[in-house]
Structures are given as structure tokens and as C-alpha cells.
Design an enzyme around this catalytic site. Structure first.
Site, PDB file in Angstrom:
ATOM      1  N   HIS A 107      -1.237   0.348  -9.389  1.00  0.00           N
ATOM      2  CA  HIS A 107      -1.860  -0.599  -8.442  1.00  0.00           C
ATOM      3  C   HIS A 107      -2.411  -1.831  -9.179  1.00  0.00           C
ATOM      4  O   HIS A 107      -3.610  -2.111  -9.128  1.00  0.00           O
ATOM      5  CB  HIS A 107      -2.975   0.088  -7.635  1.00  0.00           C
ATOM      6  CG  HIS A 107      -3.283  -0.621  -6.351  1.00  0.00           C
ATOM      7  ND1 HIS A 107      -3.626   0.029  -5.184  1.00  0.00           N
ATOM      8  CD2 HIS A 107      -3.303  -1.949  -6.048  1.00  0.00           C
ATOM      9  CE1 HIS A 107      -3.857  -0.854  -4.228  1.00  0.00           C
ATOM     10  NE2 HIS A 107      -3.665  -2.077  -4.732  1.00  0.00           N
TER      11      HIS A 107
ATOM     12  N   ARG B   1       0.858  -1.184   0.000  1.00  0.00           N
ATOM     13  CA  ARG B   1       0.000   0.000   0.000  1.00  0.00           C
ATOM     14  C   ARG B   1       0.900   1.242   0.000  1.00  0.00           C
ATOM     15  O   ARG B   1       1.985   1.237   0.605  1.00  0.00           O
ATOM     16  CB  ARG B   1      -0.882   0.042   1.258  1.00  0.00           C
ATOM     17  CG  ARG B   1      -2.016  -0.969   1.260  1.00  0.00           C
ATOM     18  CD  ARG B   1      -3.120  -0.632   0.247  1.00  0.00           C
ATOM     19  NE  ARG B   1      -4.232  -1.574   0.313  1.00  0.00           N
ATOM     20  CZ  ARG B   1      -4.358  -2.671  -0.426  1.00  0.00           C
ATOM     21  NH1 ARG B   1      -3.426  -3.004  -1.295  1.00  0.00           N
ATOM     22  NH2 ARG B   1      -5.428  -3.444  -0.301  1.00  0.00           N
TER      23      ARG B   1
HETATM   24  P1  NAP Z   1      -0.995 -11.566   5.670  1.00  0.00           P
HETATM   25  O1  NAP Z   1      -1.082 -12.985   5.258  1.00  0.00           O
HETATM   26  O2  NAP Z   1      -1.919 -11.060   6.744  1.00  0.00           O
HETATM   27  O3  NAP Z   1       0.533 -11.314   6.146  1.00  0.00           O
HETATM   28  C1  NAP Z   1       0.935 -10.126   6.721  1.00  0.00           C
HETATM   29  C2  NAP Z   1       2.401 -10.250   7.134  1.00  0.00           C
HETATM   30  O4  NAP Z   1       2.843  -8.959   7.588  1.00  0.00           O
HETATM   31  C3  NAP Z   1       2.610 -11.220   8.292  1.00  0.00           C
HETATM   32  O5  NAP Z   1       3.818 -11.925   8.144  1.00  0.00           O
HETATM   33  C4  NAP Z   1       2.696 -10.274   9.499  1.00  0.00           C
HETATM   34  O6  NAP Z   1       3.483 -10.753  10.581  1.00  0.00           O
HETATM   35  C5  NAP Z   1       3.402  -9.084   8.868  1.00  0.00           C
HETATM   36  N1  NAP Z   1       3.181  -7.886   9.676  1.00  0.00           N
HETATM   37  C6  NAP Z   1       2.014  -7.284   9.986  1.00  0.00           C
HETATM   38  N2  NAP Z   1       2.222  -6.216  10.785  1.00  0.00           N
HETATM   39  C7  NAP Z   1       3.557  -6.167  11.008  1.00  0.00           C
HETATM   40  C8  NAP Z   1       4.397  -5.326  11.774  1.00  0.00           C
HETATM   41  N3  NAP Z   1       3.898  -4.324  12.500  1.00  0.00           N
HETATM   42  N4  NAP Z   1       5.720  -5.576  11.791  1.00  0.00           N
HETATM   43  C9  NAP Z   1       6.227  -6.618  11.077  1.00  0.00           C
HETATM   44  N5  NAP Z   1       5.494  -7.463  10.325  1.00  0.00           N
HETATM   45  C10 NAP Z   1       4.166  -7.236  10.290  1.00  0.00           C
HETATM   46  O7  NAP Z   1      -1.181 -10.581   4.426  1.00  0.00           O
HETATM   47  P2  NAP Z   1      -1.038 -10.929   2.852  1.00  0.00           P
HETATM   48  O8  NAP Z   1      -2.207 -11.696   2.404  1.00  0.00           O
HETATM   49  O9  NAP Z   1       0.319 -11.506   2.640  1.00  0.00           O
HETATM   50  O10 NAP Z   1      -1.144  -9.455   2.215  1.00  0.00           O
HETATM   51  C11 NAP Z   1      -0.222  -8.435   2.545  1.00  0.00           C
HETATM   52  C12 NAP Z   1      -0.670  -7.093   1.954  1.00  0.00           C
HETATM   53  O11 NAP Z   1      -0.374  -7.035   0.553  1.00  0.00           O
HETATM   54  C13 NAP Z   1      -2.166  -6.811   2.021  1.00  0.00           C
HETATM   55  O12 NAP Z   1      -2.561  -6.349   3.289  1.00  0.00           O
HETATM   56  C14 NAP Z   1      -2.348  -5.756   0.936  1.00  0.00           C
HETATM   57  O13 NAP Z   1      -2.277  -4.459   1.494  1.00  0.00           O
HETATM   58  C15 NAP Z   1      -1.158  -5.977   0.002  1.00  0.00           C
HETATM   59  N6  NAP Z   1      -1.617  -6.353  -1.364  1.00  0.00           N
HETATM   60  C16 NAP Z   1      -1.418  -5.490  -2.396  1.00  0.00           C
HETATM   61  C17 NAP Z   1      -1.820  -5.840  -3.690  1.00  0.00           C
HETATM   62  C18 NAP Z   1      -1.558  -4.953  -4.874  1.00  0.00           C
HETATM   63  O14 NAP Z   1      -2.088  -5.203  -5.966  1.00  0.00           O
HETATM   64  N7  NAP Z   1      -0.707  -3.961  -4.785  1.00  0.00           N
HETATM   65  C19 NAP Z   1      -2.474  -7.069  -3.910  1.00  0.00           C
HETATM   66  C20 NAP Z   1      -2.650  -7.929  -2.841  1.00  0.00           C
HETATM   67  C21 NAP Z   1      -2.217  -7.563  -1.559  1.00  0.00           C
HETATM   68  P3  NAP Z   1       3.064 -12.089  11.421  1.00  0.00           P
HETATM   69  O15 NAP Z   1       3.407 -13.242  10.475  1.00  0.00           O
HETATM   70  O16 NAP Z   1       3.938 -12.038  12.604  1.00  0.00           O
HETATM   71  O17 NAP Z   1       1.592 -11.980  11.691  1.00  0.00           O
END
Ligand code: NAP
Length: 310
Positions: A273, A225
């Protein structure tokens, strides 16, 4: 009869209707702005739905996000508190995000930014490559998407590091966590890829402090993001030469205003995006799986955790 109402200004309604019908023929599909009787809607399938729409559905059981992040749901000031929100967790989405991460890293690693500039000057300039096994990539966020990015970059022979909120163990990845862990990781990585969820803790995390923690001439790829990066700090890092370049799929303001300095900056590569699109024929499987779990009263692992913020 179970009824779903879709509301998104950018996702293809016809593809979603067909994909959901294939997965769950008994599901009644409706699309905003024609919800029929709002009292009949059980599930809201949304991306940036109009504010107040979800609150107008008196019997809605859950919000199903057409995105991995739920910022677009939480932005609705009328969102009924306590309503379950289900994230999009989809293998094909993770694979697309990993493709982009690989592309961004290879773009810089194989000096495509330099060769393009030389081409435009009609110059035959050969550079010398870096040795991939000596080169480290750090992934910010080791969740559904981050672990897929880590695996694909590992297959290419990079040293892969990853950073998460809590301690983690991922095969082939040197894992770090917490504030100290981030700088410890950044200091070793020529490339950083951000796939964090946007939370109060991760807002602005790509800032001067993180950039300075990286080796001179490092590169950042942000596909999570725009709120993760501080525009002024990126520009300062690029202009001082400490940052070699950035690849940005996401921005603090979207669409990025035409006057923004990123557009014409020679060290900024960007896309609107599009790193991970939500492909209905794949994502519908996740939506239906979660509807069936909720209907059966089972636990939903993809539930958004309000306390954690992701
Ligand atoms: P997820 O499965 O919830 O994984 C989030 C990861 O971030 C986890 O490893 C979590 O740690 C870590 N995290 C969260 N808060 C943190 C902090 N304060 N310090 C360090 N690590 C932290 O999420 P996901 O499905 O992989 O998606 C990630 C993000 O990608 C989404 O939220 C979205 O914003 C973005 N995204 C963007 C696009 C695009 O087209 N640009 C498309 C899809 C997704 P833990 O393992 O310890 O919980």
C-alpha cells in the site's frame, strides 16, 4: 486562532507540522495523543484515527482526510453524522499514482516478469514485443487520479479507455460508463488499472466475471483498495492462465497475512500500500486551501459526498 489536530499512525507528524506552518503560519498544530483542550480543535486531520477521537472534539468543523479515500474515516462507529469530510485531492498524489500505474503496465508490457524468471535460471531468452499503439489499457475510475493515469499512459502511446459511474468526456480517452460499459471496456483491454473509490457498488468489482470479460492473458493492476478484488477469483484467473499476472498495491487484509497465497505466487507482484504516499509539503497546500474555504464560508469542491459514497 484556528487549531488543527493530526491523528495518524503512519504519517510523519514533524513533516506535517512544518508543511502546515509554511502554508498557514497562524494555524495552531496539535498531534494526537496531545490534543490540549479538545474544545479548541477546529479541524481533525486524520488517517485511521482512533475510534471516538473525532466525536471527542465538540467544536470540530470538518474532518480532513490524509487519503484520497475516506473509508478510514467512515470506519469510525462514533463519527458524528453530518460532519463534513474533505477528501485529499493533490496533484502530486495523482502523479505518484500515475507513476505506479505506468510502472505496473510497463512491467508486464515489456515482459519484465518473464525476463526475471529467465534470469534466475541463467537463461538468455529473447521474446518478441507487442506493438504499443495496438495495445489498450483500461482505467477503472476517471477521477482526479484516473485521468492523470490515463494522460500518462496516453503519452506512452497506448490506446487508453476509461470507466466512470456517469458518462464522461476526457480528451484522448475512449470513455465507458455503467455496468455494460465495464465489460465492453474490459473486452478490449490487455491491461486494467483500478483507481476506483471503494463503495458498496465497487466492492468486489474485480471478480471472475470481469476477468472472463478480458482477453486471454490480460493483466490487472489494483492500486485503489483491496476490497475491489476478490482474492479467490484472482487466484482462479491466474491459475487457469486466463490472467497473465496481477500487480497489487492493496489487499483485502492489510498487512497481508504471511500465509496468504499471494505472497509466493509467481504471477503476483505486490507492494505494501505505497502506490500514492501523502507528501506533506504538497498535501498541506490542499489542506490549507480547504480550511480557508471553510473559514470563508465558500463551497468546498473536495467534499466527500455521502450519498455517492466517494
Ligand atoms: P475521485 O476523484 O472521486 O474519482 C473517482 C472515479 O471513480 C470517478 O471517475 C467516478 O465516476 C468513478 N466511480 C465511482 N464509483 C463508480 C462506479 N460505481 N462505477 C464506475 N465508476 C465509478 O477519486 P480519486 O481521487 O481519483 O481516488 C480514487 C481512489 O484511489 C481513492 O478513493 C482511493 O481509494 C484510491 N487511492 C489509493 C492510493 C494508494 O496508495 N493505494 C492512494 C490514493 C488513492 P464519476 O466520474 O462518474 O463520478
Amino acid at each position: 486562532m484556528t487549531t488543527i489536530l493530526m491523528a495518524s499512525h503512519q504519517d510523519p507528524v514533524d513533516l506535517w507540522r512544518a508543511a502546515l506552518a509554511a502554508e498557514m503560519p497562524e494555524l495552531e498544530f496539535r498531534a494526537h495523543p496531545d490534543p490540549g483542550d479538545p474544545a479548541e480543535v477546529d479541524y481533525a486531520l486524520v488517517y485511521w484515527a482512533p475510534h471516538g477521537l473525532i466525536a471527542s472534539l465538540p467544536n470540530v468543523k470538518a474532518v480532513l482526510s490524509i487519503a484520497a479515500g475516506c473509508d478510514h474515516v467512515l470506519a469510525d462507529p462514533d463519527l458524528p453524522p453530518g460532519l463534513p469530510i474533505v477528501r485529499m485531492v493533490d496533484d502530486y498524489l495523482a502523479a505518484m499514482m500515475a507513476e505506479y500505474a505506468v510502472y505496473g503496465v510497463l512491467h508486464f508490457h515489456r515482459n519484465m516478469h518473464f525476463y526475471r524468471q529467465e534470469q534466475l535460471k541463467s537463461q538468455w531468452s529473447r521474446g518478441w514485443p507487442l506493438y504499443t499503439p495496438d495495445t489498450a489499457v483500461g482505467i477503472l475510475g476517471l477521477g482526479a487520479i484516473g485521468t492523470t493515469c490515463a494522460a500518462k499512459l496516453g503519452e506512452l502511446g497506448f490506446q487508453v479507455h476509461g470507466w466512470s459511474r456517469g458518462p464522461k468526456s476526457v480528451a484522448g480517452v475512449t470513455c465507458h460508463h455503467g455496468a455494460d460499459g465495464l465489460e465492453e471496456m474490459a473486452a478490449q483491454c490487455r491491461y486494467l488499472v483500478c483507481v476506483l473509490p471503494l463503495t458498496p457498488e465497487t466492492q468486489g468489482i474485480i471478480n471472475t466475471r470481469l476477468i472472463k470479460a478480458m482477453p486471454q492473458g490480460g493483466y490487472i493492476i489494483n492500486i485503489a483498495r483491496g476490497g475491489h478484488h476478490v482474492d479467490e477469483d484472482i487466484l482462479a484467473g491466474l491459475d487457469s492462465g486466463h490472467l497473465g499476472g496481477v500487480f497489487l498495491d492493496v489487499h483485502n487484509e492489510e498487512p497481508l497475512p504471511p500465509a496468504h497465497p499471494f505472497w509466493l505466487h509467481e504471477k503476483v507482484w505486490m507492494t505494501p500500500h505505497v502506490a500514492g504516499e501523502l507528501i506533506p509539503r504538497s498535501c498541506a497546500k490542499s489542506v490549507v486551501r480547504n480550511i480557508r474555504r471553510i473559514e470563508a464560508g465558500e463551497e468546498v469542491p473536495d467534499l466527500f459526498d455521502k450519498a455517492r459514497g466517494y
